[in-house]
Design a protein around this motif. Structure first.
Motif, short mmCIF file in Angstrom:
data_model
loop_
_atom_site.label_atom_id
_atom_site.label_comp_id
_atom_site.label_asym_id
_atom_site.label_seq_id
_atom_site.Cartn_x
_atom_site.Cartn_y
_atom_site.Cartn_z
N ALA A 1 23.67 -95.78 21.19
CA ALA A 1 23.18 -95.10 19.99
C ALA A 1 21.75 -94.59 20.22
N LEU A 2 20.95 -95.41 20.92
CA LEU A 2 19.56 -95.02 21.21
C LEU A 2 19.52 -93.82 22.16
N VAL A 3 20.43 -93.84 23.13
CA VAL A 3 20.49 -92.72 24.07
C VAL A 3 20.83 -91.43 23.32
N PHE A 4 21.78 -91.53 22.38
CA PHE A 4 22.12 -90.34 21.59
C PHE A 4 20.92 -89.87 20.76
N ALA A 5 20.21 -90.84 20.18
CA ALA A 5 19.04 -90.48 19.38
C ALA A 5 18.01 -89.75 20.24
N ALA A 6 17.82 -90.26 21.48
CA ALA A 6 16.85 -89.63 22.39
C ALA A 6 17.29 -88.20 22.72
N LEU B 1 16.56 -85.99 19.86
CA LEU B 1 15.12 -85.71 19.81
C LEU B 1 14.74 -84.60 20.78
N GLY B 2 15.28 -84.67 22.00
CA GLY B 2 15.00 -83.63 22.99
C GLY B 2 15.47 -82.27 22.51
N PHE B 3 16.70 -82.23 21.94
CA PHE B 3 17.24 -80.99 21.39
C PHE B 3 16.35 -80.45 20.28
N LEU B 4 15.91 -81.35 19.42
CA LEU B 4 15.08 -80.95 18.28
C LEU B 4 13.81 -80.25 18.76
N PHE B 5 13.14 -80.87 19.75
CA PHE B 5 11.91 -80.27 20.29
C PHE B 5 12.21 -78.91 20.89
N PHE B 6 13.28 -78.85 21.65
CA PHE B 6 13.67 -77.60 22.30
C PHE B 6 13.87 -76.49 21.27
N PHE B 7 14.60 -76.84 20.18
CA PHE B 7 14.90 -75.81 19.19
C PHE B 7 13.66 -75.39 18.39
N HIS C 1 -1.95 -61.44 24.80
CA HIS C 1 -1.27 -61.09 26.05
C HIS C 1 -0.69 -62.35 26.72
N ALA C 2 -1.44 -63.46 26.59
CA ALA C 2 -1.02 -64.70 27.26
C ALA C 2 0.05 -65.44 26.47
N LEU C 3 0.30 -65.05 25.23
CA LEU C 3 1.19 -65.82 24.36
C LEU C 3 2.58 -66.09 24.98
N PRO C 4 3.25 -65.07 25.57
CA PRO C 4 4.55 -65.38 26.19
C PRO C 4 4.43 -66.43 27.29
N ALA C 5 3.37 -66.35 28.08
CA ALA C 5 3.17 -67.34 29.15
C ALA C 5 2.87 -68.71 28.57
N ILE C 6 2.08 -68.75 27.48
CA ILE C 6 1.79 -70.03 26.84
C ILE C 6 3.09 -70.66 26.35
N PHE C 7 3.96 -69.84 25.77
CA PHE C 7 5.23 -70.37 25.29
C PHE C 7 6.10 -70.88 26.43
N THR C 8 6.05 -70.21 27.57
CA THR C 8 6.79 -70.71 28.73
C THR C 8 6.29 -72.10 29.09
N GLY C 9 4.97 -72.27 29.11
CA GLY C 9 4.39 -73.58 29.39
C GLY C 9 4.79 -74.62 28.36
N VAL C 10 4.74 -74.23 27.08
CA VAL C 10 5.07 -75.16 26.00
C VAL C 10 6.54 -75.55 26.07
N ARG C 11 7.39 -74.58 26.43
CA ARG C 11 8.82 -74.88 26.52
C ARG C 11 9.07 -75.94 27.60
N ILE C 12 8.44 -75.76 28.75
CA ILE C 12 8.58 -76.74 29.84
C ILE C 12 8.02 -78.09 29.38
N ALA C 13 6.81 -78.06 28.78
CA ALA C 13 6.15 -79.29 28.36
C ALA C 13 6.95 -80.00 27.27
N SER C 14 7.58 -79.25 26.37
CA SER C 14 8.29 -79.90 25.27
C SER C 14 9.46 -80.72 25.79
N GLY C 15 10.11 -80.20 26.84
CA GLY C 15 11.20 -80.96 27.44
C GLY C 15 10.71 -82.26 28.05
N ILE C 16 9.62 -82.18 28.80
CA ILE C 16 9.16 -83.40 29.47
C ILE C 16 8.39 -84.32 28.52
#
Lengths: 272, 263
Positions: free
Chosen positions: B226-231, B234-240, B171-186
């Motif tokens: 180049a480093l900024v692009f790499a970063a 990386l953010g996109f990769l985590f998000f996806f 039951h909590a899985l959708p909420a856990i994913f919401t948390g993980v999505r926020i956490a993955s960005g930060i």
């Protein structure tokens, strides 16, 4: 206001041992620190025979749902004695099933997995479980939807799944808390007919809470009209329409008379 | 399908337009490379320093992923404890907000003092800033189970473990994913911020954050870009990855993970 030939409720001494017996049951909910305790049920005496179909009807706050929760052992009685086939509610759980107003299906499980939930919790072997689930789905006409998820079903179909799940453990007592309240009239009528067909086959004892007078009359061998503040059984109306009841039953004058009588009684209770 | 391709085409059109504008500005205004390198210069740097770029990328990815995974493990366990009692929540849940509001740049020096600079310090910083959203969302998911669903399990004499595994956690899985999505960005932001302070090249190679400070000090602005692009990648990769997992686990039954149907 005349209430017609309705009997005011006085509990009768049953000629045989009742299957479900409420003896002087009272229930209060503790209020907050500043408010007095609120009486929910006061001194309920009620004897239900084996295989009876009893409906509870009455205004909100008259303790109808609490009656079911007491039988289910989900809440303890404050005073009095409650027995189901001689057992306490906590010990009788194995023979009792509860159907809630919401179908309470687990959305992450398919229809078949939902029906099999109780068997799974009982640790029934998988092959036995699958066999049973298949026959239950057949019974409620949902064999084709076995692999669907609840979100893909209509309200009526969800309720059928809930009924199949409730019947999976071969209960002897079925408690139903407004199970068809959210359905359209056609679905409700059809499910009422099916419920009676299932009861005729399986002979369980039913306590059914509803706000619908016609539903109560159609299903029950006895309608109990409850009154609030404090919750009590005010009137008892025997429904002596012959079983099996079908769609035809709703056309009969005797049925319409009983619906009128229950309605009138219910209005009387509302104005108390 | 057709409209999705059109969207992709439009979006990449904007990108090409921006790159052209950028190049044009440099030509027209004669901006020196150390202030703003041209897209072509950045591209050349990406190619020529690709191995060290990938090395930094991997170090930061490891710190971000490590911190994120640790915060999921610890956060879910803490939420399970919180879900047991109203009183525990009252006493401790406010402190998780503290966890979220404490400025990580102020805490980072302390952490370096305690555990020393390096990958572990960066992972720890990431872990700390990822923890709060996981705890808050998971707790909410665990306690929002319909009472009658719990009654259903109780009436079947289900054990506490059965109620947890077959009811509360799914039951909590959708909420856990919401948390993980926020956490993955930060987590990516946290890892890079952590590296600005606590990154170390003791093994000969620093993460993206460390390399950014290094490139800045050396005025290697093209490498900085180049480093900024790499970063960003990386953010996109985590998000996806999180989006994919969320879809994979929830698309059968939960609205949030279903494609919206367009008329």
């Amino acid at each position: 206001m005349s209430l017609g030939p309705t009997n005011s409720y006085t509990p009768q001494a049953p000629n045989e041992q009742p299957y479900i017996a409420f003896e002087g049951i009272s229930k209060t909910y503790a209020g907050g620190s500043n408010t007095a305790a609120i009486p929910i049920l006061q001194n309920i005496d009620l004897a239900i025979g084996r295989g009876e179909f009893v409906s509870l009807i009455g205004p909100s706050g008259c303790g109808k749902s609490t009656m079911l929760k007491l039988v289910a052992g989900l809440t303890p009685a404050g005073a009095g004695k409650l027995s189901i086939d001689g057992m306490t509610p906590a010990n009788a759980r194995e023979i009792v099933s509860f159907i809630f107003q919401d179908a309470t299906l687990l959305p992450w499980r398919t229809v078949a997995e939902n029906v099999g939930l109780r068997l799974e919790l009982e640790r029934t072997a998988r092959f036995r479980r699958e066999e049973k689930v298949a026959s239950l789905l057949e019974l409620v006409g949902l064999a084709a939807a076995a692999k669907s998820y609840p979100r893909e079903l209509s309200g009526g179909m969800k309720m059928r799944v809930s009924i199949a799940r409730a019947l999976s453990t071969r209960p002897r007592v079925l408690l139903m808390d407004e199970p068809f309240a959210a359905l359209d009239e056609i679905s409700r009528d059809r499910l009422n007919e099916e419920l009676l067909r299932l009861q005729n086959e399986q002979k369980w004892t039913a306590i059914f809470v509803t706000h619908s007078v016609s539903e109560a009359v159609f299903l029950s061998s006895r309608v109990l009209v409850m009154a609030p503040h404090p919750g009590r059984i005010a009137y008892e109306i025997p429904i002596d329409l012959p079983y099996p009841r079908t769609a035809e039953t709703r056309m009969q004058p005797a049925y319409e008379d009983l619906v009128a009588q229950v309605s009138k009684t219910l209005r009387g209770v509302h104005s108390l | 399908m057709k409209s999705r391709m059109l969207t992709a085409l439009n979006a990449s059109g904007v990108l090409v337009g921006l790159l052209l504008l950028w190049q044009a500005l440099i030509w027209v205004l004669h901006i020196p490379t150390f202030m703003l390198p041209s897209p072509i210069a950045v591209g050349q740097t990406v190619v020529s320093r690709f191995p060290s770029l990938v090395g930094s990328f991997l170090i930061t990815a490891a710190a971000a992923a490590g911190g994120l995974l640790a915060s999921i493990a610890v956060g879910v366990v803490v939420a399970l404890i919180f879900a047991q009692s109203h009183w525990l929540r009252r006493m401790f849940l406010p402190y998780t907000i503290l966890l979220q509001t404490v400025p990580i740049v102020a805490v980072a020096p302390l952490i370096i003092m305690w555990v020393g600079a390096g990958l572990f310090a960066v992972t720890l910083i990431t872990f700390i800033i990822c923890l709060a959203p996981i705890i808050a969302n998971t707790t909410q998911g665990l306690i929002s189970v319909d009472e009658n669903m719990v009654n259903l399990f109780i009436m079947q004499n289900a054990s506490a473990a059965q109620i947890l595994w077959k009811l509360r956690l799914p039951h909590a899985l959708p909420a856990i994913f919401t948390g993980v999505r926020i956490a993955s960005g930060i987590s990516v932001i946290g890892a890079i911020t952590g590296e600005l302070f606590a990154g170390s090249s003791s093994v000969g190679q620093g993460g993206l954050g460390y390399s950014i400070t290094y490139a800045l000090a050396q005025l290697q602005t093209d490498y900085l870009f180049a480093l900024v692009f790499a970063a960003t990648i990386l953010g996109f990769l985590f998000f996806f990855i999180v989006m994919f997992l969320e879809y994979y686990f929830l698309h059968n039954w939960h609205e949030s993970a279903r494609k919206t149907e367009t008329q």
